[in-house]
Write an enzyme that holds these catalytic residues in place. Structure first.
Site, short mmCIF file in Angstrom:
data_model
loop_
_atom_site.label_atom_id
_atom_site.label_comp_id
_atom_site.label_asym_id
_atom_site.label_seq_id
_atom_site.Cartn_x
_atom_site.Cartn_y
_atom_site.Cartn_z
N LYS A 147 39.45 43.49 45.05
CA LYS A 147 38.01 43.03 45.69
C LYS A 147 37.89 42.47 47.04
O LYS A 147 37.12 42.78 47.63
CB LYS A 147 37.51 42.07 44.36
CG LYS A 147 37.31 43.03 43.35
CD LYS A 147 36.95 42.07 41.87
CE LYS A 147 36.81 42.70 40.78
NZ LYS A 147 36.92 41.99 39.46
N GLN A 180 36.75 35.79 38.09
CA GLN A 180 37.49 36.77 37.28
C GLN A 180 37.96 36.58 36.09
O GLN A 180 38.30 35.50 35.56
CB GLN A 180 38.70 37.11 38.18
CG GLN A 180 39.88 38.10 37.63
CD GLN A 180 39.21 39.54 37.60
OE1 GLN A 180 38.59 39.97 38.75
NE2 GLN A 180 39.18 40.38 36.79
N ASP A 214 27.92 40.53 38.63
CA ASP A 214 28.81 40.98 37.60
C ASP A 214 27.51 41.37 36.48
O ASP A 214 27.78 41.89 35.42
CB ASP A 214 29.71 39.91 36.92
CG ASP A 214 31.05 40.40 36.87
OD1 ASP A 214 31.30 41.54 37.44
OD2 ASP A 214 32.07 39.86 36.67
#
Ligand code: NDP
Length: 300
Positions: free
Chosen positions: A54, A98, A121
């Protein structure tokens, strides 16, 4: 018949190129450089790999990347304080924490602490609610990737029968909502579904996110159907040597490939789309937060 392979790597590369174009337009126009902050707590090996990709891809697209690595025993209050600082930091347009988080941390509390405008997200209750309402918000990345790949394979989803196996907040539910917004007729299946093979056989588009290696067999697939396999499972591979493993999806690939019209491989299908959609979401978040139009190349 052998199904056409849906090349997630190639589609993700195209989306990343579109993101880079959008970022260049924003730099040349309003002078905005979107920024993504990634937070990793602990040192789960798979998470380390995801975070490294990422960070690398964010920079490659011309965006600012902020990496925060915290020890596995970081108190929840400290993580919440970091999220709050990132919420207030104007250089940060997207915040990604994460998963999975260490057990002593309440994941829901952390996710709810993220500013919905920076929730790239798409997991906050606010963005989940917007998705249910059919209003523009930030849409979870993996589900978005699934629908892009399905459209790539079959074109319009309007009127098609779609079956989603799995009803998680992360994948199954948002995929079903996105398919419904694209005018598919959607059935959601799960571990209590009766006669799952028959339910799957009715699908023109079959999305499988169950986390069960090779659950869906070839004779569960309607001839010609589009199969999107979200599963990533590491299983023993004694044929490759002692202690060796390989990745398989939630679909028995070779069996399904012989019946389906199109199918995503694992790896190289849905997986690569997740990061590409994350980058796209960061650009969208940057534009909306700062009151600029999203560059047309991203099609929003
Ligand atoms: P969860 O474990 O959260 O959810 C699994 C879902 O599948 C549940 O709704 C469960 O039903 C259902 N299910 C489990 N077993 C069966 C069964 N035998 N028959 C029918 N339904 C079943 O998993 P996730 O949604 O988080 O992830 C699913 C898969 O996708 C995993 O393999 C994961 O690794 C992968 N994944 C891949 C990503 C990518 O980037 N490609 C990103 C995220 C996930 P019930 O609700 O009844 O328990």
């Amino acid at each position: 018949m052998t199904a056409t392979l849906i090349d997630g790597k190639a589609r993700a590369a195209r989306l990343k190129a579109d993101v880079a174009t959008a970022v260049a337009e924003l730099a040349a126009g309003p002078g905005v450089q979107p920024g993504l902050a990634v937070v990793l707590v602990g040192n789960d090996p798979a998470s380390e790999v995801y975070v490294a990709s990422k960070v690398r891809d964010t920079a490659a697209a011309g965006m600012r990347s902020f990496e925060h690595r915290l020890a596995a025993d970081t108190p929840e209050a400290e993580l919440l304080a970091l999220v709050e600082r990132l919420n207030r930091d104007d250089a940060v347009d997207g915040i990604l924490v994460q998963m999975p988080l260490p057990r002593h941390i309440d994941t829901d509390r952390v996710v709810s602490g993220i500013d919905p405008a920076k929730d790239v997200d798409g997991l906050t209750p606010w963005n989940a609610g917007l998705l249910v309402l059919g209003k523009p918000g930030l849409v979870p990345c993996t589900p978005q990737g699934c629908v892009i790949l399905a459209k790539e394979a079959v074109g319009s989803l309007s009127g098609l029968n779609a079956v989603v196996v799995g009803r998680s907040i992360l994948v199954g539910k948002p995929v079903a909502l996105l398919l419904q917004s694209a005018d598919a007729t959607v059935t959601m299946a799960h571990s209590r579904t009766r006669d799952l093979p028959a339910v799957c056989r009715a699908a023109d588009v079959l999305v499988v996110a169950a986390g069960r290696p090779e659950l869906v067999r070839g004779d569960w697939v309607k001839p010609g159907a589009c199969v999107i396999d979200v599963g990533i499972n590491r299983v023993p591979a004694p044929d490759k040597g002692e202690g060796k493993t390989r990745l398989v999806g939630d679909v028995a690939f070779e069996e399904a490939r012989a019946v389906a019209g199109s199918i995503t491989p694992v790896p190289g299908g849905v997986g690569p789309m997740t990061i590409a959609c994350l980058l796209a979401n960061t650009v969208v978040a940057a534009c909306r937060r700062r009151g600029h139009a999203v560059p047309a190349v991203l099609g929003r």
